[in-house]
Motif scaffolding. Structure first.
Motif, PDB file in Angstrom:
ATOM      1  N   TYR A  48     -13.927   5.997  -7.767  1.00 19.58           N
ATOM      2  CA  TYR A  48     -12.510   6.224  -7.369  1.00 19.58           C
ATOM      3  C   TYR A  48     -11.763   6.651  -5.837  1.00 19.58           C
ATOM      4  O   TYR A  48     -10.821   5.815  -5.748  1.00 19.58           O
ATOM      5  CB  TYR A  48     -12.512   7.799  -8.316  1.00 19.58           C
ATOM      6  CG  TYR A  48     -10.646   8.377  -8.608  1.00 19.58           C
ATOM      7  CD1 TYR A  48     -10.346   7.514  -8.747  1.00 19.58           C
ATOM      8  CD2 TYR A  48     -10.602   9.814  -7.675  1.00 19.58           C
ATOM      9  CE1 TYR A  48      -8.749   7.852  -8.603  1.00 19.58           C
ATOM     10  CE2 TYR A  48      -9.638   9.969  -6.891  1.00 19.58           C
ATOM     11  CZ  TYR A  48      -8.615   9.234  -7.630  1.00 19.58           C
ATOM     12  OH  TYR A  48      -7.168   9.737  -8.252  1.00 19.58           O
ATOM     13  N   HIS A  49     -12.157   6.879  -5.274  1.00 19.35           N
ATOM     14  CA  HIS A  49     -11.728   6.819  -4.022  1.00 19.35           C
ATOM     15  C   HIS A  49     -11.549   5.660  -3.455  1.00 19.35           C
ATOM     16  O   HIS A  49     -10.705   5.207  -3.149  1.00 19.35           O
ATOM     17  CB  HIS A  49     -12.974   8.136  -2.803  1.00 19.35           C
ATOM     18  CG  HIS A  49     -12.284   9.438  -3.252  1.00 19.35           C
ATOM     19  ND1 HIS A  49     -11.295  10.497  -3.557  1.00 19.35           N
ATOM     20  CD2 HIS A  49     -13.674  10.402  -4.263  1.00 19.35           C
ATOM     21  CE1 HIS A  49     -11.991  11.198  -4.010  1.00 19.35           C
ATOM     22  NE2 HIS A  49     -13.148  11.049  -3.866  1.00 19.35           N
ATOM     23  N   ALA A  50     -12.840   5.098  -3.650  1.00 18.95           N
ATOM     24  CA  ALA A  50     -12.118   3.647  -2.791  1.00 18.95           C
ATOM     25  C   ALA A  50     -10.755   2.550  -3.419  1.00 18.95           C
ATOM     26  O   ALA A  50     -10.602   2.088  -3.271  1.00 18.95           O
ATOM     27  CB  ALA A  50     -13.884   2.545  -2.344  1.00 18.95           C
ATOM     28  N   LEU A  51     -11.479   3.026  -5.076  1.00 18.65           N
ATOM     29  CA  LEU A  51     -10.549   1.751  -5.535  1.00 18.65           C
ATOM     30  C   LEU A  51      -9.100   2.623  -5.456  1.00 18.65           C
ATOM     31  O   LEU A  51      -8.197   1.902  -4.900  1.00 18.65           O
ATOM     32  CB  LEU A  51     -10.929   2.300  -7.594  1.00 18.65           C
ATOM     33  CG  LEU A  51     -11.438   1.520  -7.711  1.00 18.65           C
ATOM     34  CD1 LEU A  51     -12.546   2.272  -9.286  1.00 18.65           C
ATOM     35  CD2 LEU A  51     -11.631   0.068  -7.750  1.00 18.65           C
ATOM     36  N   ARG A  52      -8.927   3.856  -5.599  1.00 21.76           N
ATOM     37  CA  ARG A  52      -7.158   4.657  -5.201  1.00 21.76           C
ATOM     38  C   ARG A  52      -6.499   3.883  -4.082  1.00 21.76           C
ATOM     39  O   ARG A  52      -5.984   4.199  -4.033  1.00 21.76           O
ATOM     40  CB  ARG A  52      -7.376   5.888  -5.409  1.00 21.76           C
ATOM     41  CG  ARG A  52      -8.095   6.774  -4.577  1.00 21.76           C
ATOM     42  CD  ARG A  52      -8.256   8.312  -5.162  1.00 21.76           C
ATOM     43  NE  ARG A  52      -6.873   9.010  -5.204  1.00 21.76           N
ATOM     44  CZ  ARG A  52      -5.879  10.307  -4.555  1.00 21.76           C
ATOM     45  NH1 ARG A  52      -6.987  10.157  -3.323  1.00 21.76           N
ATOM     46  NH2 ARG A  52      -4.813  10.313  -4.858  1.00 21.76           N
ATOM     47  N   THR A  53      -7.528   3.678  -2.923  1.00 18.76           N
ATOM     48  CA  THR A  53      -7.272   3.505  -2.027  1.00 18.76           C
ATOM     49  C   THR A  53      -6.876   2.010  -1.156  1.00 18.76           C
ATOM     50  O   THR A  53      -6.073   1.041  -0.929  1.00 18.76           O
ATOM     51  CB  THR A  53      -8.539   3.767  -0.304  1.00 18.76           C
ATOM     52  OG1 THR A  53      -8.546   4.993  -0.484  1.00 18.76           O
ATOM     53  CG2 THR A  53      -8.276   3.441   0.565  1.00 18.76           C
ATOM     54  N   LEU A  54      -7.108   1.392  -2.406  1.00 21.93           N
ATOM     55  CA  LEU A  54      -7.426  -0.402  -2.216  1.00 21.93           C
ATOM     56  C   LEU A  54      -6.413  -1.004  -2.836  1.00 21.93           C
ATOM     57  O   LEU A  54      -5.968  -1.295  -2.581  1.00 21.93           O
ATOM     58  CB  LEU A  54      -8.770  -1.437  -3.027  1.00 21.93           C
ATOM     59  CG  LEU A  54      -9.639  -0.842  -2.033  1.00 21.93           C
ATOM     60  CD1 LEU A  54     -10.875  -1.846  -2.886  1.00 21.93           C
ATOM     61  CD2 LEU A  54      -9.629  -2.064  -0.320  1.00 21.93           C
ATOM     62  N   ALA A  55      -6.110   0.191  -4.415  1.00 16.39           N
ATOM     63  CA  ALA A  55      -4.425   0.098  -4.872  1.00 16.39           C
ATOM     64  C   ALA A  55      -3.439   0.393  -4.345  1.00 16.39           C
ATOM     65  O   ALA A  55      -2.554   0.069  -4.462  1.00 16.39           O
ATOM     66  CB  ALA A  55      -4.808   0.221  -6.252  1.00 16.39           C
ATOM     67  N   GLY A  56      -3.888   1.393  -3.619  1.00 18.13           N
ATOM     68  CA  GLY A  56      -2.339   1.786  -2.943  1.00 18.13           C
ATOM     69  C   GLY A  56      -1.914   3.063  -3.219  1.00 18.13           C
ATOM     70  O   GLY A  56      -1.090   3.314  -2.990  1.00 18.13           O
ATOM     71  N   VAL A  57      -2.719   3.390  -3.561  1.00 23.80           N
ATOM     72  CA  VAL A  57      -1.952   4.618  -4.984  1.00 23.80           C
ATOM     73  C   VAL A  57      -2.395   6.476  -4.351  1.00 23.80           C
ATOM     74  O   VAL A  57      -1.933   6.987  -4.504  1.00 23.80           O
ATOM     75  CB  VAL A  57      -2.699   5.355  -6.522  1.00 23.80           C
ATOM     76  CG1 VAL A  57      -1.845   4.050  -6.842  1.00 23.80           C
ATOM     77  CG2 VAL A  57      -3.921   4.949  -6.637  1.00 23.80           C
ATOM     78  N   ALA A  58      -3.687   5.774  -3.079  1.00 21.73           N
ATOM     79  CA  ALA A  58      -4.082   6.882  -2.468  1.00 21.73           C
ATOM     80  C   ALA A  58      -3.086   7.484  -1.279  1.00 21.73           C
ATOM     81  O   ALA A  58      -3.023   6.548  -0.538  1.00 21.73           O
ATOM     82  CB  ALA A  58      -5.368   6.730  -1.575  1.00 21.73           C
ATOM     83  N   PRO A  59      -1.913   8.513  -1.029  1.00 22.65           N
ATOM     84  CA  PRO A  59      -1.523   8.608   0.282  1.00 22.65           C
ATOM     85  C   PRO A  59      -1.924   9.291   1.372  1.00 22.65           C
ATOM     86  O   PRO A  59      -2.814   9.039   1.099  1.00 22.65           O
ATOM     87  CB  PRO A  59      -0.660  10.192  -0.421  1.00 22.65           C
ATOM     88  CG  PRO A  59      -1.618  10.324  -1.153  1.00 22.65           C
ATOM     89  CD  PRO A  59      -2.593   9.465  -1.897  1.00 22.65           C
ATOM     90  N   VAL A  60      -1.020   8.395   2.266  1.00 21.70           N
ATOM     91  CA  VAL A  60      -1.363   8.589   3.991  1.00 21.70           C
ATOM     92  C   VAL A  60      -0.681  10.427   4.463  1.00 21.70           C
ATOM     93  O   VAL A  60       0.737  10.268   4.306  1.00 21.70           O
ATOM     94  CB  VAL A  60      -0.796   7.516   4.418  1.00 21.70           C
ATOM     95  CG1 VAL A  60      -1.474   7.938   5.666  1.00 21.70           C
ATOM     96  CG2 VAL A  60      -1.724   6.317   4.267  1.00 21.70           C
TER      97      VAL A  60
END
Length: 261
Positions: A160-172
């Motif tokens: 899940y964490h890799a997916l949300r990072t690739l899709a741009g929904v994981a905030p910085v």
């Protein structure tokens, strides 16, 4: 246009009231649901696009350079005005829709083939990846094809964490001393981000939980795009959980869990 014929023209003011007026006029003039109305526009983003998508219209962004070449079919002299461009956009949209329908048929065939190939003998009632993804609200041929093409490895790992990072929904998170700023992630896979955006958009229209969550976020002052990124983040988490459990999406799960509690 309906059946290749113009059914009306309308000019509206620039601004939120004008956009709302244009959307209302389109539905009233065509006597059709927004989901069955296709709108051609020369820009892929902005307040006009967001307003149309939020109301449920099908929006097609036509590249201005392609439109310029397509215009030559109607005027060899290169004449250009808003009324002529509207006609050219409508004709271009008809061609694009035919191409999209053909591509959708091919994608549907591929998804069916993948689902059939994943059904291994002796596996019992366990659901395979394509079947599980298809059961989720908001997914379609293009979303599933993009997920399988752009994020196959994270999907296989249920990461899940890799997916949300690739899709741009994981905030910085930007942290320095006592200063802490949480910003949108722009470094991502654009094709996957676009697919997740439309997945969340359709889910917020068809899924009760997603629609309620979208409304809550909008009431808190979040933008349309920000709300959809949150919805998309939740959908990725749900997808990974379902894939781990090898089960399909159950739209009544949240209600049954609340009743049991």
């Amino acid at each position: 246009m309906q059946g290749g014929q113009s059914v009306g023209e309308r000019s509206v003011s620039h601004g939120g009231a004008g956009l709302a007026e244009a959307c209302d006029w389109l539905t009233a003039r065509t006597a059709a649901a927004p989901g069955s109305i296709a709108v051609a526009i020369e820009v892929p983003h902005g307040p006009v696009v967001e307003a149309l998508l939020e109301r449920g219209f099908q929006v097609y962004a036509i590249n201005p350079k392609q439109l310029d070449r397509f215009r030559d079919r109607f005027s060899v002299a290169g004449a250009k005005d808003d009324r002529r461009d509207a006609h050219v956009l409508a004709e271009r949209l008809k061609l694009v829709k035919r191409q999209v329908k053909s591509a959708h048929r091919h994608l549907e065939t591929l998804c069916d083939r993948l689902a059939a190939e994943e059904s291994e003998p002796g596996q019992g009632a366990g659901q395979r990846d394509v079947t599980i993804l298809r059961s989720m609200p908001g997914t379609g041929r293009i979303v599933i094809a993009t997920l399988l093409a752009e994020a196959w490895q994270p999907l296989c790992r249920r990461d899940y964490h890799a997916l949300r990072t690739l899709a741009g929904v994981a905030p910085v998170t930007l942290r320095s001393g006592k200063r802490c700023l949480v910003a949108r992630r722009y470094a991502c896979n654009r094709r996957l981000a676009n697919a997740l955006y439309h997945w969340a958009r359709v889910a917020s229209q068809r899924d009760v939980v997603s629609r309620r969550r979208y409304g809550e976020l909008r009431r808190r002052g979040h933008s349309h795009g920000r709300a959809l990124r949150t919805i998309g983040d939740r959908l990725l988490a749900v997808a990974c959980t379902l894939l781990q459990r090898r089960t399909r999406f159950d739209p009544d799960y949240a209600a049954m869990s609340a009743a049991a509690a």
